[in-house]
Motif scaffolding. Structure first.
Motif, PDB file in Angstrom:
ATOM      1  N   ALA A 695       0.825  -1.213   0.000  1.00 21.79           N
ATOM      2  CA  ALA A 695       0.000   0.000   0.000  1.00 21.79           C
ATOM      3  C   ALA A 695       0.858   1.260   0.000  1.00 21.79           C
ATOM      4  O   ALA A 695       0.350   2.359  -0.234  1.00 21.79           O
ATOM      5  CB  ALA A 695      -0.940   0.010   1.206  1.00 21.79           C
ATOM      6  N   HIS A 696       2.169   1.105   0.226  1.00 23.86           N
ATOM      7  CA  HIS A 696       3.076   2.250   0.253  1.00 23.86           C
ATOM      8  C   HIS A 696       3.972   2.311  -0.975  1.00 23.86           C
ATOM      9  O   HIS A 696       4.858   3.170  -1.048  1.00 23.86           O
ATOM     10  CB  HIS A 696       3.929   2.217   1.534  1.00 23.86           C
ATOM     11  N   TYR A 697       3.753   1.409  -1.938  1.00 22.87           N
ATOM     12  CA  TYR A 697       4.574   1.440  -3.156  1.00 22.87           C
ATOM     13  C   TYR A 697       3.885   2.298  -4.211  1.00 22.87           C
ATOM     14  O   TYR A 697       2.832   2.898  -3.973  1.00 22.87           O
ATOM     15  CB  TYR A 697       4.841   0.017  -3.657  1.00 22.87           C
ATOM     16  N   ASN A 698       4.474   2.382  -5.420  1.00 26.13           N
ATOM     17  CA  ASN A 698       3.954   3.309  -6.426  1.00 26.13           C
ATOM     18  C   ASN A 698       2.700   2.770  -7.110  1.00 26.13           C
ATOM     19  O   ASN A 698       2.363   1.583  -7.013  1.00 26.13           O
ATOM     20  CB  ASN A 698       5.031   3.682  -7.446  1.00 26.13           C
ATOM     21  N   HIS A 699       2.024   3.642  -7.838  1.00 28.79           N
ATOM     22  CA  HIS A 699       0.751   3.278  -8.460  1.00 28.79           C
ATOM     23  C   HIS A 699       0.938   2.468  -9.733  1.00 28.79           C
ATOM     24  O   HIS A 699       0.262   1.453  -9.938  1.00 28.79           O
ATOM     25  CB  HIS A 699      -0.058   4.536  -8.770  1.00 28.79           C
ATOM     26  N   GLY A 700       1.847   2.919 -10.614  1.00 29.09           N
ATOM     27  CA  GLY A 700       1.982   2.307 -11.928  1.00 29.09           C
ATOM     28  C   GLY A 700       2.268   0.823 -11.873  1.00 29.09           C
ATOM     29  O   GLY A 700       1.732   0.041 -12.668  1.00 29.09           O
TER      30      GLY A 700
END
Length: 798
Positions: A695-700
């Motif tokens: 949940a704390h990593y990037n969106h892409g």
């Protein structure tokens, strides 16, 4: 005996601490310190290979002298006359990237922010622009009488005949200024003045006459198009020069960007680095427009009627179905909503009659290839690719992907994973008839059509998933002729006349070197460079065996195996987990994990069996392996490592109580999941720069695999190690750079607090104050891998 024991103890301490030890026979004895030095001790492979425009020279960057940086070198087309390129010759070279006219006699390119036109026959360049602003994206018009380019977000055209430059678009930031508007009282007073007073009437008529004369005398200007705060992208002029297509990108106003503190700075102050949003936060949105210069109007191209535009992902439908079942009252059916998309292109046929675009849904479940009518904005569906996991694969990627026109000017070729692997297809834009050009349990990538449009050239792993060869095939499909023959991987650049292949080639135990060969089947390649140092060559580097084993669900899993020369019964083993997720490492060419490759040789020398697995989610094996981690990272990707450990025990006589695991980035994540959820399988683990909570990593990256935290929270809870930390039993080493702008240091800070609160004491955290996600400093690499080796020595050996 006492002295002998002391000598052996000192030798063991030197190896453990990374001290360089040289064998009596002059052969290199590996150590952590030796492996983790500046990689130039190995020798620097050639890189960035490209041909001169006339095909007489081959250029590449190389560093055989071990200087601080690489230099430009050249050889002739036969691979002879190897020499360093002079500064004058290097500065006079045309830009490496650009576009050609149809006959490929001229090239237009950008260099240092200016546009140049290069005549290939004469070797002379003409500078078209010379400004302080940057001009970019040059291209020939369809008539080849003009060159278009971008400047300050607008499209310009330079006339090759008379040197005139015309601005084709006039995009302006902000909103269109509002007029004074209608005011009945003021209008009444004005009409009264004109009716009562002749002088007022005469002056108003004179002003109107002057206004009309100014308009009649003014040169034609493009329509002012106000784009508010949106960014203009992908400006393209149609072949008939009537239509200009463009993309507008809206940046979210309410997204929050994570900040990474940099502690070791020249200023002595902590400095903040703005990085990225976290998955699920507001993202860019895209619109696609056509500007019709004949009608002086712009309009949006809409996908409202395209098949699948309202289709919701299966996981959302399941969620909605459960929610509606739980309700006791009758609810009105939810209105179908149009999904957000991004349109790329257009791609025009060579005869200028047809245009196609590629569209991607922003949830990345759909990819559409469509014919575009620029006069009306109408889209006609040609091919739809749907994946309930996510769309990707070689030649597909996350944008437009590889796409081009067939010789008939009525069909386009493209990649699709329709049959489970990325292959070439062609579809007719008039009839919609689609044809598979390649097929089989292998992947096709890096496609190029020959200049005579009779053949495709491409790379494929047809022989073995871990071997890449270069192929030629008739443009309508048929026999794939394998042009390369050496076992490993070939990165090929064809000469402009397509008679010679320049290629970087490597094997699993020899780094990349440059070769040239005739563009013929079974032609003998000639090696151009010899980059390895004598020191590196003095060690007998292992060629790891590429093996397969069965996963518990029956899938074949590929892996690299390193074995000690005299493996002992019930010996220790280490499993390495490559990063990126979608990456291949159980192959037969030189690994990008070259330090780890050398470390595995070192471990094997110390009696460890090492297994390097291409787990579920890895590249090179098709759609099912690629998407095997959908909605559950730490599921099949982890069970593949558990099955690998079982295979080591059953076939290679490894002690089941002496198996360790380590890896970086995605590999660090898997290591944490292994140590927390499979504590009886892995006795020790080293998690490097690891994601601890998706949940704390990037969106892409993350949203493709796990959707978003607020729509699929179950997937995030199942997939994030921080939720399983109470399961830790074995010894855990965590290593992380403090200025990691990819996987933020915050990840391990949160996990550290969780481990403290759980009362765990069999773990340690090593931090690296000046390192980003990919370590740079040899001292950092050395410290990290000394700790890893110590972890395994203390926990996997008696």
């Amino acid at each position: 005996m006492l002295l002998q024991r002391k000598a052996l103890a000192i030798l063991g301490w030197l190896i453990l601490c990374g001290g360089a030890v040289q064998a009596q026979n002059g052969k290199l004895t590996l150590s952590v310190e030796k492996i983790m030095r500046d990689p130039k001790w190995i020798g620097t492979s050639p890189s960035s290979v490209f041909w001169s425009e006339d095909g007489k020279k081959l250029y590449f960057y190389w560093n055989p002298e071990g200087n601080k940086s690489d230099s430009l070198y050249s050889v002739n087309a036969e691979g002879k006359n190897l020499q360093k390129v002079s500064a004058k010759e290097r500065r006079n070279l045309p830009g490496q990237y650009g576009t050609y006219n149809y006959a490929e006699t001229k090239k237009v390119y950008e260099k240092n922010g200016d546009i140049f036109l290069y005549d290939i026959k004469s070797g002379k360049a003409q500078q078209i622009t010379n400004t302080v602003e940057r001009e970019s994206s040059p291209a020939f018009s369809h008539s080849e009488q003009k060159i278009t380019y971008n400047k300050d977000g607008n499209l310009y055209a330079w006339n090759m005949a008379n040197g005139q430059t015309v601005q084709l678009t006039d995009f302006k930031k902000g909103r269109k200024p509002a007029g004074e508007g209608k005011n009945e009282q003021r209008d009444w007073l004005k009409e009264q003045q004109i009716a009562l007073l002749q002088i007022v009437k005469d002056r108003e008529e004179a002003k109107e006459l002057q206004r009309k004369q100014r308009l009649a005398d003014a040169p034609a200007r493009p329509k002012e198009i106000y784009v508010e705060d949106k960014m203009v992208n992908s400006l393209t002029l149609s072949p008939d020069e009537r239509f200009i297509t463009y993309q507008l990108i809206s940046r979210p106003k309410n997204s929050k960007v994570a900040i990474v503190p940099d502690y070791v700075t020249s200023s002595g102050y902590t400095e903040d680095i703005n990085t990225r949003t976290k998955v699920g936060d507001a993202q860019n949105t895209y619109e696609f427009f056509v500007y019709d210069t004949n009608r002086d109007t712009a309009f949006a191209v809409l996908m409202n009627d395209i098949e699948g535009i309202t289709d919701q992902p299966a996981y959302l439908l399941e969620k909605e179905a459960k929610a509606s079942t739980a309700k006791t009252t009758d609810a009105k059916p939810k209105k179908a909503e149009l999904r957000s998309t991004a349109i790329y292109g257009p791609f025009w046929s060579e005869n200028g009659k047809h245009a196609v675009v590629v569209a991607r849904s922003q949830d990345n479940k759909d990819r559409w290839i469509m014919k575009l009518d620029p006069a009306t904005g109408k889209l006609t569906l040609l091919d739809r690719q749907r994946d309930e996991a996510w769309i990707n694969g070689p030649g597909i990627g996350y944008g437009a992907g590889e796409i081009g026109w067939m010789p008939d000017n009525e069909s386009v070729w493209f990649h699709s994973e329709e049959n489970g692997h990325s292959h070439l297809y062609a579809v007719n834009v008039n009839t919609g008839k689609k044809k598979a050009l390649t097929s089989g349990k292998f992947e096709v990538s890096d496609v190029k059509m020959s200049d005579d449009k009779k053949h495709f050239y491409f790379t494929a792993n047809k022989v073995h998933p871990g071997v890449k060869h270069f192929y030629r095939m008739p443009v309508q499909g048929g026999e794939m002729v394998q042009l390369t023959s050496m076992t490993g991987a070939h990165e090929v650049q064809m000469s402009p006349d397509e008679k010679t292949l320049a290629m970087r080639f490597s094997t699993s135990n020899t780094p990349w070197e440059l070769y040239v060969m005739d563009n013929k089947k079974s032609a003998k390649p000639k090696q151009v460079t010899n980059s390895l140092t004598d020191e590196f060559k003095s060690y007998d580097w292992r060629e790891p065996e590429v093996i397969t084993f069965k996963a518990k669900d029956g899938a074949d899993v590929y892996a690299r195996l390193y074995r000690p020369e005299n493996a002992k019964a019930n010996g220790p083993a280490v499993i390495f987990v490559h990063g990126a997720g979608y990456l291949q490492n159980a192959h037969k060419w030189w690994s990008s994990y070259f330090r780890e490759y050398m470390f595995h040789n070192f471990l094997a020398d110390q009696g460890y069996t090492v297994l390097d697995i291409d787990y579920r989610g890895s590249a090179g094996y098709g759609r099912d392996v690629r998407t095997g981690i959908y909605r559950f990272m730490g599921g099949k990707d982890l069970s593949d490592h558990v099955d690998g450990a079982k295979h080591l025990v059953e076939k290679y006589n490894v002690d089941p109580k002496k198996i360790g695991i380590y890896g970086g980035s995605y590999g660090g994540f898997i290591t944490l999941m292994a140590m927390f959820t499979e504590p009886d399988v892995f006795a020790a683990g080293a998690a490097l720069r690891s994601v601890t909570d998706w949940a704390h990593y990037n969106h892409g990256y993350t949203s493709n695999i796990l959707n978003t935290p607020y729509t699929d929270s179950t997937a995030y809870a199942k997939s994030s190690p921080i939720y399983y930390a109470e399961g830790l039993k074995g010894a855990l080493l965590i290593c992380h750079g403090m200025v990691d702008t990819n996987v933020h240091f915050q990840d391990v800070v949160r996990l550290t607090q969780r481990l403290i609160e759980l009362g765990k004491d069999n773990w340690e955290l090593a931090v690296y104050p000046v390192e980003d996600h990919g370590f740079v400093e040899p001292a950092s690499w050395t410290d990290e891998y000394k700790r890893i080796y110590k972890l395994f020595e203390e926990n996997l050996k008696e």
